[in-house]
Every structure is written in structure tokens, then in C-alpha cells.
Design a protein around this motif. Structure first.
Motif, PDB file in Angstrom:
ATOM      1  N   TYR A  37       9.724 -17.642  -4.895  1.00 31.93           N
ATOM      2  CA  TYR A  37       9.434 -16.259  -4.512  1.00 31.93           C
ATOM      3  C   TYR A  37       8.652 -16.255  -3.206  1.00 31.93           C
ATOM      4  O   TYR A  37       8.093 -17.264  -2.795  1.00 31.93           O
ATOM      5  CB  TYR A  37       8.700 -15.510  -5.632  1.00 31.93           C
ATOM      6  CG  TYR A  37       7.348 -16.050  -6.030  1.00 31.93           C
ATOM      7  CD1 TYR A  37       7.236 -17.086  -6.947  1.00 31.93           C
ATOM      8  CD2 TYR A  37       6.166 -15.507  -5.502  1.00 31.93           C
ATOM      9  CE1 TYR A  37       5.992 -17.571  -7.330  1.00 31.93           C
ATOM     10  CE2 TYR A  37       4.924 -15.986  -5.877  1.00 31.93           C
ATOM     11  CZ  TYR A  37       4.840 -17.013  -6.798  1.00 31.93           C
ATOM     12  OH  TYR A  37       3.604 -17.502  -7.174  1.00 31.93           O
ATOM     13  N   GLY A  38       8.634 -15.067  -2.549  1.00 32.78           N
ATOM     14  CA  GLY A  38       8.127 -15.040  -1.177  1.00 32.78           C
ATOM     15  C   GLY A  38       6.695 -14.608  -0.991  1.00 32.78           C
ATOM     16  O   GLY A  38       6.084 -14.930   0.024  1.00 32.78           O
ATOM     17  N   LEU A  39       6.139 -13.851  -1.927  1.00 34.04           N
ATOM     18  CA  LEU A  39       4.760 -13.389  -1.768  1.00 34.04           C
ATOM     19  C   LEU A  39       3.785 -14.464  -2.239  1.00 34.04           C
ATOM     20  O   LEU A  39       4.191 -15.515  -2.747  1.00 34.04           O
ATOM     21  CB  LEU A  39       4.557 -12.086  -2.544  1.00 34.04           C
ATOM     22  CG  LEU A  39       4.875 -10.808  -1.742  1.00 34.04           C
ATOM     23  CD1 LEU A  39       6.315 -10.748  -1.321  1.00 34.04           C
ATOM     24  CD2 LEU A  39       4.499  -9.564  -2.541  1.00 34.04           C
ATOM     25  N   GLN A  45       4.185 -10.009  -7.474  1.00 29.36           N
ATOM     26  CA  GLN A  45       5.337 -10.905  -7.641  1.00 29.36           C
ATOM     27  C   GLN A  45       4.888 -12.223  -8.317  1.00 29.36           C
ATOM     28  O   GLN A  45       5.544 -12.727  -9.228  1.00 29.36           O
ATOM     29  CB  GLN A  45       5.965 -11.208  -6.271  1.00 29.36           C
ATOM     30  CG  GLN A  45       7.441 -11.502  -6.302  1.00 29.36           C
ATOM     31  CD  GLN A  45       8.014 -11.717  -4.905  1.00 29.36           C
ATOM     32  OE1 GLN A  45       7.544 -12.579  -4.150  1.00 29.36           O
ATOM     33  NE2 GLN A  45       9.012 -10.941  -4.557  1.00 29.36           N
ATOM     34  N   ASP A  77      13.980 -15.271   1.546  1.00 30.71           N
ATOM     35  CA  ASP A  77      14.926 -14.735   0.560  1.00 30.71           C
ATOM     36  C   ASP A  77      16.337 -15.226   0.851  1.00 30.71           C
ATOM     37  O   ASP A  77      17.045 -15.719  -0.031  1.00 30.71           O
ATOM     38  CB  ASP A  77      14.938 -13.199   0.616  1.00 30.71           C
ATOM     39  CG  ASP A  77      13.746 -12.574  -0.087  1.00 30.71           C
ATOM     40  OD1 ASP A  77      13.800 -11.360  -0.358  1.00 30.71           O
ATOM     41  OD2 ASP A  77      12.772 -13.288  -0.364  1.00 30.71           O
ATOM     42  N   ARG A 153       7.845   2.175  -0.092  1.00 32.46           N
ATOM     43  CA  ARG A 153       7.432   1.515   1.153  1.00 32.46           C
ATOM     44  C   ARG A 153       6.696   2.494   2.076  1.00 32.46           C
ATOM     45  O   ARG A 153       7.043   3.669   2.162  1.00 32.46           O
ATOM     46  CB  ARG A 153       8.640   0.912   1.871  1.00 32.46           C
ATOM     47  CG  ARG A 153       9.399  -0.057   0.992  1.00 32.46           C
ATOM     48  CD  ARG A 153      10.588  -0.647   1.695  1.00 32.46           C
ATOM     49  NE  ARG A 153      10.228  -1.685   2.647  1.00 32.46           N
ATOM     50  CZ  ARG A 153      10.153  -2.973   2.365  1.00 32.46           C
ATOM     51  NH1 ARG A 153      10.417  -3.374   1.132  1.00 32.46           N
ATOM     52  NH2 ARG A 153       9.833  -3.857   3.297  1.00 32.46           N
ATOM     53  N   PHE A 197      10.415 -12.131   5.645  1.00 37.47           N
ATOM     54  CA  PHE A 197       9.054 -11.784   5.211  1.00 37.47           C
ATOM     55  C   PHE A 197       8.085 -12.921   5.539  1.00 37.47           C
ATOM     56  O   PHE A 197       6.939 -12.690   5.925  1.00 37.47           O
ATOM     57  CB  PHE A 197       9.044 -11.492   3.714  1.00 37.47           C
ATOM     58  CG  PHE A 197       7.703 -11.064   3.211  1.00 37.47           C
ATOM     59  CD1 PHE A 197       6.881 -11.968   2.567  1.00 37.47           C
ATOM     60  CD2 PHE A 197       7.251  -9.765   3.426  1.00 37.47           C
ATOM     61  CE1 PHE A 197       5.623 -11.585   2.133  1.00 37.47           C
ATOM     62  CE2 PHE A 197       6.000  -9.367   2.986  1.00 37.47           C
ATOM     63  CZ  PHE A 197       5.183 -10.278   2.343  1.00 37.47           C
ATOM     64  N   GLU A 213       6.764  -2.201   7.427  1.00 34.15           N
ATOM     65  CA  GLU A 213       6.702  -1.232   6.320  1.00 34.15           C
ATOM     66  C   GLU A 213       6.882  -1.979   5.008  1.00 34.15           C
ATOM     67  O   GLU A 213       7.783  -2.832   4.866  1.00 34.15           O
ATOM     68  CB  GLU A 213       7.734  -0.113   6.494  1.00 34.15           C
ATOM     69  CG  GLU A 213       9.121  -0.519   6.970  1.00 34.15           C
ATOM     70  CD  GLU A 213      10.012  -0.996   5.837  1.00 34.15           C
ATOM     71  OE1 GLU A 213      10.498  -2.139   5.935  1.00 34.15           O
ATOM     72  OE2 GLU A 213      10.207  -0.274   4.860  1.00 34.15           O
ATOM     73  N   TRP A 241      12.960  -5.424  -6.400  1.00 31.21           N
ATOM     74  CA  TRP A 241      13.219  -6.853  -6.330  1.00 31.21           C
ATOM     75  C   TRP A 241      14.250  -7.160  -7.404  1.00 31.21           C
ATOM     76  O   TRP A 241      14.475  -6.351  -8.309  1.00 31.21           O
ATOM     77  CB  TRP A 241      11.945  -7.656  -6.601  1.00 31.21           C
ATOM     78  CG  TRP A 241      11.001  -7.718  -5.448  1.00 31.21           C
ATOM     79  CD1 TRP A 241      11.316  -7.882  -4.118  1.00 31.21           C
ATOM     80  CD2 TRP A 241       9.570  -7.641  -5.503  1.00 31.21           C
ATOM     81  NE1 TRP A 241      10.172  -7.906  -3.356  1.00 31.21           N
ATOM     82  CE2 TRP A 241       9.090  -7.773  -4.181  1.00 31.21           C
ATOM     83  CE3 TRP A 241       8.653  -7.501  -6.529  1.00 31.21           C
ATOM     84  CZ2 TRP A 241       7.732  -7.748  -3.871  1.00 31.21           C
ATOM     85  CZ3 TRP A 241       7.294  -7.476  -6.226  1.00 31.21           C
ATOM     86  CH2 TRP A 241       6.852  -7.597  -4.909  1.00 31.21           C
TER      87      TRP A 241
HETATM   88  O1  KDG Z   1      10.117 -12.712  -1.055  1.00 34.53           O
HETATM   89  C1  KDG Z   1       9.664 -11.644  -0.273  1.00 34.53           C
HETATM   90  C2  KDG Z   1      10.671 -10.580  -0.429  1.00 34.53           C
HETATM   91  O2  KDG Z   1      10.627 -10.096  -1.729  1.00 34.53           O
HETATM   92  C3  KDG Z   1      10.582  -9.458   0.540  1.00 34.53           C
HETATM   93  O3  KDG Z   1      11.707  -8.692   0.377  1.00 34.53           O
HETATM   94  C4  KDG Z   1       9.416  -8.578   0.455  1.00 34.53           C
HETATM   95  O4  KDG Z   1       9.733  -6.250   0.844  1.00 34.53           O
HETATM   96  C5  KDG Z   1       9.690  -7.355   1.337  1.00 34.53           C
HETATM   97  C6  KDG Z   1       9.916  -7.511   2.807  1.00 34.53           C
HETATM   98  O5  KDG Z   1       9.456  -6.613   3.526  1.00 34.53           O
HETATM   99  O6  KDG Z   1      10.537  -8.501   3.251  1.00 34.53           O
END
Ligand code: KDG
Length: 339
Positions: A37-39, A45, A77, A153, A197, A213, A241
Motif C-alpha cells: 500500500y502507498g500511504l 490505509q 499503485d 478530496r 502518490f 488534492e 480505494w
Molecule cells: O497508495 C496510494 C494511493 O492509494 C493513492 O491513490 C492515494 O489518493 C491518492 C493519491 O492522490 O494518489
């Protein structure tokens, strides 16, 4: 009998004795599932991923273990999506918006102002339309399990408080790698810059971009308040997500193992939505406390932004197909009418 022959017989006997345990050890060796996952780990998350991992281990009696890997350590992602399709990674959670390059129907969820509130989003995403869109992933090598909530957002930037449409002019705004977001913010007068991200904080810090945003939770957990001064409450789109599995991996699981993952995903979804909503309001207060200048658009200006952003709707309808567009609009209207 020579020493060599005696040694060979002893070694053969030892191997024969060990084989069943090796097999047994093979049988009870847990399946390790890499979940990217990215966060940050300390984010909505990250917390939901922890719950998912706990539920999988509990339901499988330890035979299936989730190795949660956050902060885009396994890639953006888009990179993780490719790793799942190729079978190099088992699971991930990420934005539906970044899936549009793989499954064009995912763009339906990028429709500005599609949902008025989270309840409508839950009903539509968890209903037949959400399932139909999710099922489209399978032909591309991904299995969607559930939708989580990223959230509504909002806009941040370092140039000026955005109090009217014209204030967007010339702002270099990072957007997700998705044509709807790029086109939407171009129509608002911003200079839309698509970036993963994982590169966003540095881009803000180095002033490569002026703004971005994201939902309040992300702005807080990713510490964007350290590099952003102004926050304008726009709620311009509800962002889901989606938790996905590599189809190559999914197809080799037993029905029982697939049920473990699906049941745990549903429990994590329910936790994640509660956690995200509870934390969102607290996050806004914390962002103000961190010194961000927060403003709400006036109804007139919010209306102008809405009129401008919804010009993209015809393009979205064409891209996702008129049938899906109409089905989604009908599902939203039904959810909205329900008391
Ligand atoms: O893993 C990070 C993503 O979930 C990403 O989509 C978060 O909203 C997001 C963005 O702005 O990239």
C-alpha cells in the motif's frame, strides 16, 4: 562392507525418516501474502491493512500470513498493479483512479460530485454496479475484493487561498495519473501535473508543484501540512480505494483460502470506513492546529466549480460506456431517495 557403503545406507535411511516431516513441515508452512500500500503505516490505509492481516491469520489458524508493506515500498499503485498481474506480488490496496489504464470502467468513480455523502457511496460501491465494475478487473488479471474509503478530496496549495474559480489559474496542481483528473483541473484553470502518490511530498517540498488534492486523512498522515499553506474545502469527488489480488495467485488458492481472504477483506472494509470517517473530522481540526489556512468556498463559487468540473461528465460517460453511466446514475438516485 566398506565405510562408504555404510555411510550411504545411513544417509539414505535418515533421508527416508525425515521425508514425512519435511512434507509435514511443507504442509504447515504458512502462505506468506505480500500486501502493498502507498500511504504511511500510521494512516487509515495502514490501520485497515493491519486489521485485514489479523483477520486472515485468525481465520486461517496461522496458515495464511499477510506481510503488510506500506509507504509504496513495493512501488506506486501502477507499479504494484503490474506486479499483481504478473504474479510477482499477491495483494495491494490502491486508488480506483490509478486502475483506469487497466480497466476503463473504473473512471466512473472519478465523476466529480457523483456522491453527496459516504452513505450513498457505500450503497452504490457495495451494490450491483460496484460489483460489475470490480468484476471487469478479472479479464485483466486482477481480482477485486472490496472497496475501502479514501474519502472526499479537498484542495491544498502554497500560492493563495482559493476563494473563487479564478484563483485556480496557473496553479501547478499534482493530480493522480488519470485523464479525468488531468482534464478536470485543466478546465478549472490549473496546470494539472500527473504524478504517483509516492513522489508527491517531494514534489511539494521542492515546489515542482504548488498544490495537490486529497482527503483530510491523507493530508495529515502524509504531513502535507509541512509543505502546504492553504486548504480549500471543495469535496469535489469521493475517492474509493480497492483491495485487489493477483488473479494468477487467486486461482491457485483453495475455495476455503479464497473465503478467508474475502471474509477478512469485508471485515477490514467495515473497520476502515468507520476509522476513516471518525478520523477525517479530527484530521481537519489537526490541520488547522498545524497552521494551515482553511477556507470553505461560498455556495456561489462552489456552484461555479461544480458547473465547470461536471463538464467532464460527457467524456466519462463516453469512456465508461453509456449503459454503465446510466446504471450508475440510477443507482445513485435510488440510494439518494432511500430514507
Ligand atoms: O497508495 C496510494 C494511493 O492509494 C493513492 O491513490 C492515494 O489518493 C491518492 C493519491 O492522490 O494518489
Amino acid at each position: 562392507m566398506t565405510l562408504f557403503r555404510r555411510t550411504l545406507i545411513a544417509a539414505t535411511a535418515a533421508a527416508a525418516f525425515a521425508a514425512p516431516f519435511a512434507t509435514l513441515a511443507q504442509d504447515i508452512k504458512p502462505r506468506i501474502i505480500r500486501f502493498g500500500y502507498g500511504l504511511n503505516e500510521v494512516s487509515n490505509q495502514g490501520r485497515a491493512t493491519k486489521v485485514f492481516a489479523e483477520e486472515v491469520e485468525k481465520a486461517s489458524g496461522g496458515k495464511m500470513k499477510i506481510r503488510a508493506i506500506g509507504a509504496a515500498a513495493l512501488g506506486s499503485d501502477v507499479q504494484m498493479q503490474q506486479a499483481l498481474i504478473g504474479g510477482a506480488q499477491e495483494m495491494m490496496v490502491g486508488s480506483t483512479a490509478t486502475l483506469v489504464g487497466i480497466t476503463k470502467e473504473m473512471a466512473i468513480w472519478d465523476t466529480p460530485f457523483l456522491f453527496d455523502n459516504a452513505k450513498e457511496a457505500d450503497v452504490v460501491l457495495d451494490g450491483p454496479v460496484g460489483q460489475k465494475v470490480m468484476d471487469k478487473l478479472q479479464e485483466k488479471g486482477l481480482v477485486g475484493l472490496v472497496y475501502w474509503e479514501n474519502g472526499f478530496r479537498n484542495l491544498t496549495n502554497n500560492k493563495r487561498a482559493v476563494t473563487k474559480l479564478e484563483d485556480m489559474d496557473g496553479i501547478k496542481l499534482r493530480v493522480m495519473q488519470n485523464n479525468v483528473f488531468i482534464d478536470s483541473f485543466k478546465t478549472l484553470g490549473a496546470n494539472a501535473v500527473p504524478l504517483p502518490f509516492s513522489e508527491l511530498f517531494t514534489a511539494l517540498e521542492t515546489k515542482t508543484v504548488d498544490g495537490q488534492e486529497n482527503p483530510y486523512n491523507t493530508i495529515l498522515s502524509s504531513k502535507f501540512y509541512e509543505v502546504q499553506k492553504y486548504l480549500t474545502v471543495t469535496n469535489h469527488v469521493y475517492s474509493p480505494w480497492i483491495v485487489t489480488v493477483s488473479k494468477k495467485y487467486w486461482d491457485q488458492l483453495s475455495k476455503d483460502e479464497q473465503k478467508v481472504l474475502m471474509d477478512a477483506a469485508k471485515k477490514s472494509r467495515d473497520f476502515e470506513r468507520k476509522d476513516t470517517r471518525a478520523e477525517a473530522e479530527k484530521a481537519l481540526a489537526e490541520l488547522k492546529g498545524k497552521g494551515m489556512q482553511v477556507n470553505q468556498l461560498s455556495p456561489t463559487e462552489a456552484g461555479r466549480m461544480r458547473d465547470q468540473l461536471t463538464r467532464i461528465n460527457a467524456t466519462i460517460a463516453t469512456n465508461v460506456g453509456m449503459d454503465l453511466w446510466k446504471e450508475t446514475q440510477a443507482a445513485v438516485a435510488k440510494a439518494r431517495a432511500a430514507k
